[in-house]
Design a protein around this motif. Structure first.
Motif, PDB file in Angstrom:
ATOM      1  N   PHE B  48     -14.482 -41.623  40.256  1.00 12.65           N
ATOM      2  CA  PHE B  48     -13.995 -41.029  39.007  1.00 12.65           C
ATOM      3  C   PHE B  48     -12.527 -40.630  39.220  1.00 12.65           C
ATOM      4  N   ALA B  49     -11.762 -40.527  38.127  1.00 10.68           N
ATOM      5  CA  ALA B  49     -10.378 -40.048  38.264  1.00 10.68           C
ATOM      6  C   ALA B  49      -9.947 -39.339  36.986  1.00 10.68           C
ATOM      7  N   VAL B  65      -7.402 -36.765  30.052  1.00  9.24           N
ATOM      8  CA  VAL B  65      -7.160 -38.177  30.332  1.00  9.24           C
ATOM      9  C   VAL B  65      -7.950 -38.498  31.598  1.00  9.24           C
ATOM     10  N   TYR B  66      -8.834 -39.456  31.489  1.00  4.10           N
ATOM     11  CA  TYR B  66      -9.688 -39.771  32.647  1.00  4.10           C
ATOM     12  C   TYR B  66      -9.962 -41.266  32.686  1.00  4.10           C
ATOM     13  N   LEU B  67     -10.365 -41.723  33.841  1.00  4.54           N
ATOM     14  CA  LEU B  67     -10.673 -43.141  34.041  1.00  4.54           C
ATOM     15  C   LEU B  67     -11.863 -43.536  33.163  1.00  4.54           C
ATOM     16  N   SER B  68     -11.691 -44.626  32.420  1.00  4.92           N
ATOM     17  CA  SER B  68     -12.706 -45.034  31.449  1.00  4.92           C
ATOM     18  C   SER B  68     -13.139 -46.478  31.692  1.00  4.92           C
ATOM     19  N   MET B  69     -14.424 -46.668  31.923  1.00  4.01           N
ATOM     20  CA  MET B  69     -14.919 -48.032  32.182  1.00  4.01           C
ATOM     21  C   MET B  69     -14.872 -48.907  30.933  1.00  4.01           C
ATOM     22  N   GLN B  70     -15.122 -48.327  29.749  1.00  2.00           N
ATOM     23  CA  GLN B  70     -15.074 -49.169  28.540  1.00  2.00           C
ATOM     24  C   GLN B  70     -13.642 -49.689  28.330  1.00  2.00           C
ATOM     25  N   HIS B  71     -12.642 -48.853  28.598  1.00  2.00           N
ATOM     26  CA  HIS B  71     -11.260 -49.302  28.423  1.00  2.00           C
ATOM     27  C   HIS B  71     -10.812 -50.208  29.568  1.00  2.00           C
ATOM     28  N   THR B 151     -20.104 -36.545  31.765  1.00  2.00           N
ATOM     29  CA  THR B 151     -19.956 -37.327  32.999  1.00  2.00           C
ATOM     30  C   THR B 151     -19.433 -38.695  32.595  1.00  2.00           C
ATOM     31  N   PRO B 152     -18.144 -38.948  32.814  1.00  2.00           N
ATOM     32  CA  PRO B 152     -17.624 -40.265  32.436  1.00  2.00           C
ATOM     33  C   PRO B 152     -18.365 -41.369  33.197  1.00  2.00           C
ATOM     34  N   VAL B 188      -0.293 -42.955  38.195  1.00  2.00           N
ATOM     35  CA  VAL B 188      -0.097 -41.589  37.682  1.00  2.00           C
ATOM     36  C   VAL B 188      -0.626 -40.614  38.734  1.00  2.00           C
ATOM     37  N   ASN B 189      -0.156 -39.374  38.651  1.00  3.73           N
ATOM     38  CA  ASN B 189      -0.765 -38.333  39.479  1.00  3.73           C
ATOM     39  C   ASN B 189      -2.193 -38.113  39.006  1.00  3.73           C
ATOM     40  N   CYS B 190      -3.119 -38.037  39.934  1.00  2.29           N
ATOM     41  CA  CYS B 190      -4.492 -37.816  39.467  1.00  2.29           C
ATOM     42  C   CYS B 190      -5.360 -37.174  40.535  1.00  2.29           C
ATOM     43  N   LEU B 191      -6.453 -36.621  40.062  1.00  9.15           N
ATOM     44  CA  LEU B 191      -7.481 -36.111  40.952  1.00  9.15           C
ATOM     45  C   LEU B 191      -8.619 -37.122  40.951  1.00  9.15           C
ATOM     46  N   VAL B 192      -8.843 -37.723  42.095  1.00  8.35           N
ATOM     47  CA  VAL B 192      -9.953 -38.660  42.268  1.00  8.35           C
ATOM     48  C   VAL B 192     -11.169 -37.873  42.744  1.00  8.35           C
TER      49      VAL B 192
END
Lengths: 219, 219
Positions: B48-49, B65-71, B151-152, B188-192
């Motif tokens: 996840f991110a 803003v988060y990692l999206s599997m559909q996108h 839960t994405p 991008v800066n992110c929290l994984v």
């Protein structure tokens, strides 16, 4: 905390229109069936659903239950749900049974609702209606407190996204015909939102066709 | 409104372990590469991110803003992203590029994180660790204000969900081998958050195998 008013579920025998390019919130009671009709044959409906409690009030934002495509794929072990399959929530509970689907084609669970950014990326300069905007407008008008920045993956009724060798995807014209319909029986009280997809840049709603009205019945 | 503290991104050359059955939050700065290593060969990582702003603070809950599997599927027009593909956010923006993936098998985008309900449905009576629980524990410990009830869809690294004729899905053993790795370059800066999937009822992490540790490096 928003005011959580009860929503009124529609009476048996109710019917109505989902206007081209627009969204419509449709409260559906447990045990009722919602028939969605592809009146003109090639129109995709982005279908979303959000649980209501036993008094038809929205669930509070901390207990959101909504239709989830990832859980629907996993629950049926199939990409595209068909007659007899269930539609599952983010809590892995049944929200609907697909009682009937007359089109020989399937329904898409893989791609997101169109949104403002999608049209920007397609080169549209001005404002363009989108299923994401339609969803949030419909929820707001209905008083359902879903976080505005989230758009669940929709069940894209009649959308034709063929899965090719190696998992490559394509956007193709729907194979549905005038009058094809889907009957969904609700196993919980819920607020459905249907968006008659405003996509007119790609062939999602048919080659050379304008988005068109769809109709629904409750019984 | 929670206190949005800056998170510290890890230095180049940092490395660590993602313990079997557990989750770990890993801040990754724009331009850094995260190498995830399948140390024992058959372990699935739910990945996840979540975006951070330019000062490494979490975005406020209204601008998630988060990692999206559909996108991600739509952005690559492919079910399973491969080397050279991008991983997209719910805003259709690039979060990572897959620089390298050494396994001949793919990564799953179709099925959800395991959760308490999944194990109940599999007949487990007592508490069972899950990727959904690992995600929320890791976010909470990191101070990232993501709504606990959401839960994405994860990118399930090395998870083997073959798509069969007609779109039927199956759960199969990973084809990855000891030391296979994936390199993800952050745009991008992110929290994984990585969860070494605790699934030990189905063959998700290999037949007859216990969940095992994985490792990561930042450079």
């Amino acid at each position: 905390m928003p005011d959580l008013r009860p929503l009124v579920s529609l009476e048996h025998g109710s019917s109505g229109v989902i206007e081209a390019r627009k969204g419509r919130a449709i409260p559906v009671g447990k045990g009722q069936s919602l028939k969605l009709i592809n009146t003109h044959g090639k129109q995709v409906i982005d279908f979303f659903a959000f649980a209501l409690d036993s008094t038809l009030k929205p669930l509070p934002p901390t207990e959101l239950v909504y239709l989830s495509m990832q859980h629907t794929r996993s629950g049926n072990m199939r990409i595209s749900p068909r007659s007899g399959d269930k539609l599952y929530s983010n809590h892995r509970k049944t929200m609907f049974e697909i009682v009937e689907s007359t089109s020989p084609g399937g329904h898409d669970t893989l791609v997101p609702a169109c949104d403002a950014e999608r049209y920007r990326q397609l080169g549209v300069q001005e404002h363009h209606a989108s299923c994401a905007e339609n969803l949030h407008t419909a929820l707001e008008e209905a008083g359902y407190p879903f976080p505005h920045q989230l758009t669940p993956a929709p069940l894209n009724l009649w959308m034709n996204v063929p899965v090719q060798e190696g998992g490559a995807l394509a956007f193709a014209e729907p194979v549905s015909q005038e009058g094809d319909y889907v009957v969904l029986k609700a196993e919980v009280n819920c607020l459905v939102v249907c968006s008659a997809c405003p996509q007119d840049v790609t062939p999602v709603n048919g080659y050379g066709q304008e988005p068109s009205d769809c109709h629904f019945e409750i019984y």
